[in-house]
Design a protein around this motif. Structure first.
Motif, PDB file in Angstrom:
ATOM      1  N   LEU A 153     -15.919  24.846  51.973  1.00 33.34           N
ATOM      2  CA  LEU A 153     -17.191  24.626  51.768  1.00 33.34           C
ATOM      3  C   LEU A 153     -17.478  23.379  50.769  1.00 33.34           C
ATOM      4  O   LEU A 153     -18.195  22.444  51.038  1.00 33.34           O
ATOM      5  CB  LEU A 153     -17.905  25.879  50.992  1.00 33.34           C
ATOM      6  N   LEU A 154     -16.719  23.155  49.642  1.00 36.03           N
ATOM      7  CA  LEU A 154     -16.808  22.157  48.984  1.00 36.03           C
ATOM      8  C   LEU A 154     -16.402  20.872  49.635  1.00 36.03           C
ATOM      9  O   LEU A 154     -16.899  19.684  49.271  1.00 36.03           O
ATOM     10  CB  LEU A 154     -15.855  22.239  47.441  1.00 36.03           C
ATOM     11  N   GLU A 155     -15.326  20.829  50.390  1.00 31.65           N
ATOM     12  CA  GLU A 155     -14.877  19.535  51.225  1.00 31.65           C
ATOM     13  C   GLU A 155     -16.145  19.176  52.101  1.00 31.65           C
ATOM     14  O   GLU A 155     -16.446  18.138  52.192  1.00 31.65           O
ATOM     15  CB  GLU A 155     -13.654  20.081  52.049  1.00 31.65           C
ATOM     16  N   VAL A 156     -16.812  20.226  52.875  1.00 27.74           N
ATOM     17  CA  VAL A 156     -17.860  19.877  53.591  1.00 27.74           C
ATOM     18  C   VAL A 156     -19.065  19.199  52.897  1.00 27.74           C
ATOM     19  O   VAL A 156     -19.705  18.137  53.427  1.00 27.74           O
ATOM     20  CB  VAL A 156     -18.189  21.171  54.515  1.00 27.74           C
TER      21      VAL A 156
ATOM     22  N   ILE B 223     -22.677  29.859  44.142  1.00 27.01           N
ATOM     23  CA  ILE B 223     -23.170  28.929  45.305  1.00 27.01           C
ATOM     24  C   ILE B 223     -24.304  28.382  44.867  1.00 27.01           C
ATOM     25  O   ILE B 223     -24.491  27.383  45.625  1.00 27.01           O
ATOM     26  CB  ILE B 223     -23.339  30.296  46.208  1.00 27.01           C
ATOM     27  N   TRP B 224     -25.561  28.850  44.267  1.00 28.51           N
ATOM     28  CA  TRP B 224     -26.497  28.260  44.010  1.00 28.51           C
ATOM     29  C   TRP B 224     -26.241  26.864  43.148  1.00 28.51           C
ATOM     30  O   TRP B 224     -26.707  26.028  43.308  1.00 28.51           O
ATOM     31  CB  TRP B 224     -27.353  28.976  43.161  1.00 28.51           C
ATOM     32  N   THR B 225     -25.226  26.960  42.305  1.00 23.56           N
ATOM     33  CA  THR B 225     -24.879  25.815  41.633  1.00 23.56           C
ATOM     34  C   THR B 225     -24.259  24.662  42.550  1.00 23.56           C
ATOM     35  O   THR B 225     -24.714  23.284  42.365  1.00 23.56           O
ATOM     36  CB  THR B 225     -23.801  25.915  40.581  1.00 23.56           C
ATOM     37  N   ILE B 226     -23.636  25.046  43.564  1.00 21.49           N
ATOM     38  CA  ILE B 226     -22.783  24.143  44.484  1.00 21.49           C
ATOM     39  C   ILE B 226     -24.140  23.502  45.433  1.00 21.49           C
ATOM     40  O   ILE B 226     -24.168  22.331  45.527  1.00 21.49           O
ATOM     41  CB  ILE B 226     -21.904  24.957  45.339  1.00 21.49           C
ATOM     42  N   ILE B 227     -24.957  24.252  45.607  1.00 25.26           N
ATOM     43  CA  ILE B 227     -26.220  23.807  46.620  1.00 25.26           C
ATOM     44  C   ILE B 227     -26.871  22.991  45.679  1.00 25.26           C
ATOM     45  O   ILE B 227     -27.642  21.774  46.113  1.00 25.26           O
ATOM     46  CB  ILE B 227     -27.148  24.992  46.916  1.00 25.26           C
ATOM     47  N   LEU B 228     -27.094  23.145  44.594  1.00 28.96           N
ATOM     48  CA  LEU B 228     -27.974  22.398  43.694  1.00 28.96           C
ATOM     49  C   LEU B 228     -27.531  20.994  43.430  1.00 28.96           C
ATOM     50  O   LEU B 228     -28.014  19.922  43.494  1.00 28.96           O
ATOM     51  CB  LEU B 228     -28.164  23.096  42.226  1.00 28.96           C
TER      52      LEU B 228
ATOM     53  N   GLN C  30     -26.457  19.232  47.518  1.00 26.06           N
ATOM     54  CA  GLN C  30     -27.849  19.202  48.333  1.00 26.06           C
ATOM     55  C   GLN C  30     -28.908  18.857  47.597  1.00 26.06           C
ATOM     56  O   GLN C  30     -29.617  17.622  48.058  1.00 26.06           O
ATOM     57  CB  GLN C  30     -27.727  20.284  49.230  1.00 26.06           C
ATOM     58  N   ILE C  31     -29.514  19.679  46.894  1.00 24.87           N
ATOM     59  CA  ILE C  31     -30.917  19.532  46.247  1.00 24.87           C
ATOM     60  C   ILE C  31     -30.834  18.233  45.526  1.00 24.87           C
ATOM     61  O   ILE C  31     -31.797  17.623  45.428  1.00 24.87           O
ATOM     62  CB  ILE C  31     -31.243  20.938  45.622  1.00 24.87           C
TER      63      ILE C  31
ATOM     64  N   GLU D  33     -44.300   7.560  42.632  1.00 26.98           N
ATOM     65  CA  GLU D  33     -42.793   7.547  42.396  1.00 26.98           C
ATOM     66  C   GLU D  33     -42.222   8.511  43.113  1.00 26.98           C
ATOM     67  O   GLU D  33     -42.946   9.678  43.656  1.00 26.98           O
ATOM     68  CB  GLU D  33     -42.876   7.928  40.891  1.00 26.98           C
ATOM     69  N   LYS D  34     -40.781   8.601  42.926  1.00 25.66           N
ATOM     70  CA  LYS D  34     -40.077   9.708  43.775  1.00 25.66           C
ATOM     71  C   LYS D  34     -39.363  10.654  42.771  1.00 25.66           C
ATOM     72  O   LYS D  34     -38.822   9.887  41.527  1.00 25.66           O
ATOM     73  CB  LYS D  34     -39.261   9.045  44.942  1.00 25.66           C
ATOM     74  N   LYS D  35     -39.196  11.630  42.868  1.00 21.78           N
ATOM     75  CA  LYS D  35     -38.694  12.760  41.944  1.00 21.78           C
ATOM     76  C   LYS D  35     -37.662  13.584  42.868  1.00 21.78           C
ATOM     77  O   LYS D  35     -37.653  13.836  44.068  1.00 21.78           O
ATOM     78  CB  LYS D  35     -39.357  13.641  41.242  1.00 21.78           C
ATOM     79  N   SER D  36     -36.334  13.886  42.152  1.00 22.94           N
ATOM     80  CA  SER D  36     -35.386  14.484  42.794  1.00 22.94           C
ATOM     81  C   SER D  36     -36.005  15.869  43.008  1.00 22.94           C
ATOM     82  O   SER D  36     -36.860  16.486  42.402  1.00 22.94           O
ATOM     83  CB  SER D  36     -33.953  14.766  41.916  1.00 22.94           C
ATOM     84  N   ALA D  37     -35.452  16.785  44.056  1.00 24.98           N
ATOM     85  CA  ALA D  37     -36.085  18.242  44.207  1.00 24.98           C
ATOM     86  C   ALA D  37     -36.095  19.079  43.095  1.00 24.98           C
ATOM     87  O   ALA D  37     -36.943  19.839  42.797  1.00 24.98           O
ATOM     88  CB  ALA D  37     -35.215  18.781  45.436  1.00 24.98           C
ATOM     89  N   LYS D  38     -34.936  18.923  42.161  1.00 27.01           N
ATOM     90  CA  LYS D  38     -34.799  19.625  41.082  1.00 27.01           C
ATOM     91  C   LYS D  38     -35.874  19.261  40.034  1.00 27.01           C
ATOM     92  O   LYS D  38     -36.264  20.289  39.417  1.00 27.01           O
ATOM     93  CB  LYS D  38     -33.389  19.401  40.500  1.00 27.01           C
ATOM     94  N   ASP D  39     -36.201  17.846  39.814  1.00 26.37           N
ATOM     95  CA  ASP D  39     -37.342  17.627  38.758  1.00 26.37           C
ATOM     96  C   ASP D  39     -38.645  17.893  39.342  1.00 26.37           C
ATOM     97  O   ASP D  39     -39.411  18.208  38.808  1.00 26.37           O
ATOM     98  CB  ASP D  39     -37.134  16.039  38.774  1.00 26.37           C
ATOM     99  N   ALA D  40     -38.854  17.806  40.578  1.00 25.19           N
ATOM    100  CA  ALA D  40     -39.869  18.276  41.187  1.00 25.19           C
ATOM    101  C   ALA D  40     -40.357  19.881  41.051  1.00 25.19           C
ATOM    102  O   ALA D  40     -41.408  20.359  40.730  1.00 25.19           O
ATOM    103  CB  ALA D  40     -39.952  17.837  42.886  1.00 25.19           C
ATOM    104  N   LEU D  41     -39.168  20.446  41.252  1.00 28.35           N
ATOM    105  CA  LEU D  41     -39.341  21.921  40.996  1.00 28.35           C
ATOM    106  C   LEU D  41     -39.788  22.330  39.626  1.00 28.35           C
ATOM    107  O   LEU D  41     -40.532  23.353  39.359  1.00 28.35           O
ATOM    108  CB  LEU D  41     -37.965  22.741  41.473  1.00 28.35           C
ATOM    109  N   LEU D  42     -38.951  21.536  38.748  1.00 26.16           N
ATOM    110  CA  LEU D  42     -39.242  21.632  37.248  1.00 26.16           C
ATOM    111  C   LEU D  42     -40.736  21.482  37.027  1.00 26.16           C
ATOM    112  O   LEU D  42     -41.418  22.001  36.247  1.00 26.16           O
ATOM    113  CB  LEU D  42     -38.488  20.901  36.299  1.00 26.16           C
TER     114      LEU D  42
END
Length: 258
Positions: free
Chosen positions: A5-8, A64-69, A72-73, A85-94
């Motif tokens: 999973l991590l390699e992909v 798994i959530w940490t890896i996705i975050l 990917q996110i 401006e643009k924000k990362s998905a994490k910053d946008a969610l926050l």
């Protein structure tokens, strides 16, 4: 599977998985994955390879959530409404969480860790969308366990959100628990080192046995020379065997007996 999973997701090559189905092999493979995440500066608080191998659902889902975050996110960009401006998905969610809970007493969201431990933020988000489910004014910031349990139960019963967290999982772990994890980690390291010593011993013993068998065949098939020169050459070869070839093999035999 974790290494694959991590390699992909990362596009990088991780250490080759250890073959075998014993627990020690499973622990070593998961440890390789966790070590890669640490090298990628992914924070894994109080998580060891034994948690994943033993099937701890909460920690596995969290991993798994940490890896996705992280892979990917974190790479997703989201434009603000004014497109300035643009924000990362994490910053946008926050930012979304901050906007939805603005004005709620005792709620101050500034991260995805400590800001949620007392349960007030979870209840505020639910109340914002379903005020009929919660009497928010009666909640007390000091009663974290009740707040968390209340929010998780309501989300599961009325909003169709499966309870993937438990109240205890949101609290800071005690020093004793951290010490236990460090001790378990030390035991794991020792077990892995022992496994490597066993493999080294097996390889050494196998090579030594092969050398002994070949030497026996050579000695049994030897023919004595009929000339002085031939005898001298055989004597020299024997001295080389006795002084150069045999001593290190004798040492290997002693090590294998230990």
């Amino acid at each position: 599977m974790l290494i694959k999973l991590l390699e992909v997701l990362s596009g990088e090559r991780l250490p080759k998985p250890t073959k075998g189905r014993m627990r020690i092999h499973c622990l070593e493979n998961v440890d390789k994955a966790l070590q890669f995440l640490k090298e990628q500066r992914v924070h894994l608080e109080n998580m060891g390879s034994h948690d994943i191998v033993d099937g701890n659902h909460r920690l596995t889902l969290g991993l798994i959530w940490t890896i996705i975050l992280r892979f990917q996110i974190q790479d997703i960009s989201v434009e603000t409404e004014d497109n300035k401006e643009k924000k990362s998905a994490k910053d946008a969610l926050l930012l979304w969480c901050q906007m939805k809970t603005a004005g709620y007493p005792n709620v101050n969201i500034h991260n995805f860790t400590t800001s949620w431990r007392d349960g007030m933020a979870f209840n505020a988000l639910i109340h914002k969308h379903r005020p009929d489910l919660i009497d928010f004014d009666k909640l007390k910031k000091s009663n974290a366990h009740y707040n968390l349990q209340n929010a998780f139960n309501l989300a599961e019963q009325h909003l169709g959100l499966t309870k993937l967290l438990d109240p205890e999982g949101q609290h800071t772990h005690t020093h004793t628990h951290r010490f236990s994890l460090r001790a378990a980690s030390q035991v794991l390291d020792n077990a892995i080192e022992t496994e490597k010593m066993i493999e080294k011993y097996e390889s050494l013993a196998s090579d030594l046995l092969e050398w002994i068998e070949q030497t026996i065949i050579i000695l049994n098939n030897r023919k004595f020379a009929n000339s002085l020169v031939g005898v001298q050459q055989q004597l020299q070869a024997f001295n080389t065997y006795r002084t150069v070839e045999k001593p290190p093999k004798s040492g290997e035999r002693a090590c294998s007996m230990l």
